[in-house]
Design a protein around this motif. Structure first.
Motif, PDB file in Angstrom:
ATOM      1  N   VAL A 179      -4.033  -0.801 -23.106  1.00  0.00           N
ATOM      2  CA  VAL A 179      -3.289   0.000 -24.067  1.00  0.00           C
ATOM      3  C   VAL A 179      -2.073   0.581 -23.350  1.00  0.00           C
ATOM      4  CG1 VAL A 179      -4.616   2.115 -23.660  1.00  0.00           C
ATOM      5  CG2 VAL A 179      -3.536   1.745 -25.877  1.00  0.00           C
ATOM      6  N   SER A 180      -0.989   0.749 -24.054  1.00  0.00           N
ATOM      7  CA  SER A 180       0.298   1.077 -23.433  1.00  0.00           C
ATOM      8  C   SER A 180       0.247   2.321 -22.552  1.00  0.00           C
ATOM      9  CB  SER A 180       1.375   1.265 -24.507  1.00  0.00           C
ATOM     10  OG  SER A 180       1.525   0.088 -25.266  1.00  0.00           O
ATOM     11  N   PHE A 181      -0.343   3.426 -23.046  1.00  0.00           N
ATOM     12  CA  PHE A 181      -0.303   4.672 -22.272  1.00  0.00           C
ATOM     13  C   PHE A 181      -1.069   4.531 -20.966  1.00  0.00           C
ATOM     14  CE2 PHE A 181      -4.303   5.530 -24.553  1.00  0.00           C
ATOM     15  CZ  PHE A 181      -5.086   6.081 -23.544  1.00  0.00           C
ATOM     16  N   ALA A 182      -2.162   3.732 -20.969  1.00  0.00           N
ATOM     17  CA  ALA A 182      -2.959   3.576 -19.755  1.00  0.00           C
ATOM     18  C   ALA A 182      -2.236   2.702 -18.735  1.00  0.00           C
ATOM     19  CB  ALA A 182      -4.324   2.985 -20.096  1.00  0.00           C
ATOM     20  N   LEU A 183      -1.517   1.685 -19.197  1.00  0.00           N
ATOM     21  CA  LEU A 183      -0.726   0.857 -18.282  1.00  0.00           C
ATOM     22  C   LEU A 183       0.379   1.701 -17.642  1.00  0.00           C
ATOM     23  CD1 LEU A 183      -0.438  -2.430 -20.387  1.00  0.00           C
ATOM     24  CD2 LEU A 183      -1.852  -2.070 -18.352  1.00  0.00           C
ATOM     25  N   LEU A 184       0.986   2.587 -18.432  1.00  0.00           N
ATOM     26  CA  LEU A 184       2.012   3.476 -17.876  1.00  0.00           C
ATOM     27  C   LEU A 184       1.411   4.440 -16.852  1.00  0.00           C
ATOM     28  CD1 LEU A 184       4.146   4.326 -21.042  1.00  0.00           C
ATOM     29  CD2 LEU A 184       4.906   3.045 -19.033  1.00  0.00           C
ATOM     30  N   ASP A 185       0.222   4.960 -17.160  1.00  0.00           N
ATOM     31  CA  ASP A 185      -0.454   5.821 -16.184  1.00  0.00           C
ATOM     32  C   ASP A 185      -0.648   5.081 -14.863  1.00  0.00           C
ATOM     33  OD1 ASP A 185      -0.659   7.840 -18.047  1.00  0.00           O
ATOM     34  OD2 ASP A 185      -2.778   7.514 -18.503  1.00  0.00           O
ATOM     35  N   LEU A 186      -1.018   3.811 -14.934  1.00  0.00           N
ATOM     36  CA  LEU A 186      -1.283   3.033 -13.729  1.00  0.00           C
ATOM     37  C   LEU A 186      -0.026   2.846 -12.887  1.00  0.00           C
ATOM     38  CD1 LEU A 186      -3.272   1.345 -12.043  1.00  0.00           C
ATOM     39  CD2 LEU A 186      -2.750  -0.612 -13.529  1.00  0.00           C
TER      40      LEU A 186
END
Length: 326
Positions: A179-186
């Motif tokens: 999901v987009s927000f989790a990829l950004l967190d990574l």
């Protein structure tokens, strides 16, 4: 009734149109909600000679009605995430084998055998609730990959960082779906230069972050992962098929799925290619529910049957929903 074998082996536009008309007739006769909607539009199968004549059911009906074309027992109820206080969509699936066949065939068509990949899933917002059709699909992908490293990641980003770097160095083919927000967190915590990994976003900030336009999101992810393209998956609770993009936000459908765009002011009017309108989905795998769905997404189609998602409707209800308060 048309067979699923026929649907999954569609090769030509003529075959797709013939199958669509047959499925429409079947669902008109067997789906109480869809039949009522067509009746209120004064549309009968005798009036429907081509795909453009088929009415698309507003997706909101999945929040308030049982949208079923089958009398078989319901095997699984998939639900949408929704926001606090909102009604969630419910997709009652009477044949999970069709769903599996659909997502397995589609992935294989665009990406090759699942067994070739280590599947790493970063889908915290979906894992934290019940009834996600995406989690059901990815669980099957992880299992079918047969790779011991395949699996879900929730908040253990450090472990995910280590395994991504290690697998990429080994030259292993990896699919990181998130999901987009989790990829950004990574990528805010770690930086990568990946050469053998497909990064696939499934969209959505799920209220965790400010929404970004696709170009901005993909630029951040490309830089963070060190890849040339960000892939995307387009699916939803109410469908049994997915479209995929291998970059630039241009999606392609499997042969049993197509997109049309409708005029936002006149929902029964289908727009030509390159015009922005509401996204209508034809998903013939959804034979036991409704195969003709008017979504809340905005986009445009192209001559090669690919499409682009541009955004969502500002207003919460699609025109046409107020035709039916059953």
């Amino acid at each position: 009734m048309i067979s699923m074998d026929t649907i999954f082996n569609i090769q030509t536009q003529a075959e797709f149109e013939s199958a669509s008309l047959e499925v429409f007739k079947f669902q008109f006769e067997n789906n109480r909600v869809y039949r009522s909607f067509c009746d209120l539009l004064y549309i009968h199968p005798s009036d429907v000679k081509r795909i453009e004549d088929i009415p698309f059911l507003p997706i909101q009906f999945f929040k308030s009605h049982d949208v079923l074309s089958s009398t078989q027992p319901v095997e699984q109820v998939f639900t949408s995430s929704g926001t606090t206080g909102d009604a969630t969509s419910k997709h009652q699936v009477t044949d999970l084998h069709i769903y599996k066949e659909s997502f397995r065939r589609a992935f294989s068509h665009f990406y090759g055998p699942m067994e070739d990949y280590v599947v790493l899933a970063l889908l915290p917002s979906y894992l934290e609730r019940e009834g996600s059709s995406l989690i059901y699909m990815v669980e099957d992908m992880i299992k079918r990959s047969g790779q011991v490293e395949s699996g879900f990641y929730l908040h253990n980003l450090s472990d995910l960082n280590d395994i991504l770097i290690d697998l990429d160095k080994q030259g292993r083919k990896v699919l990181l779906i998130g999901v987009s927000f989790a990829l950004l967190d990574l990528v805010e915590s770690y930086q990568f230069q990946l050469k053998n990994t497909v990064i696939m976003e499934t969209g959505g900030m799920k209220g965790r972050r400010k929404e970004l336009v696709r170009e901005e999101l993909h630029d951040l992810l490309k830089k963070g992962f060190g890849v040339k393209n960000i892939h995307s998956e387009y699916g939803m609770t109410e469908l049994l098929s997915q479209a995929y993009s291998n970059g630039h936000g241009i999606f392609k459908c499997p042969n049993w799925m197509q997109i049309r765009t409708r005029d936002t002011e006149d929902p029964l009017s289908i727009l030509p290619n390159h015009r922005t309108g509401g996204i209508n989905v034809i998903d013939l795998a959804n034979i036991n529910s409704c195969s003709f769905i008017a979504t809340q997404d905005l986009g445009k189609t192209f001559a090669d049957k690919s499409f682009e998602i541009i955004g969502r409707f500002d207003h919460s209800d699609i025109r046409g929903c107020n035709l039916m308060v059953l």
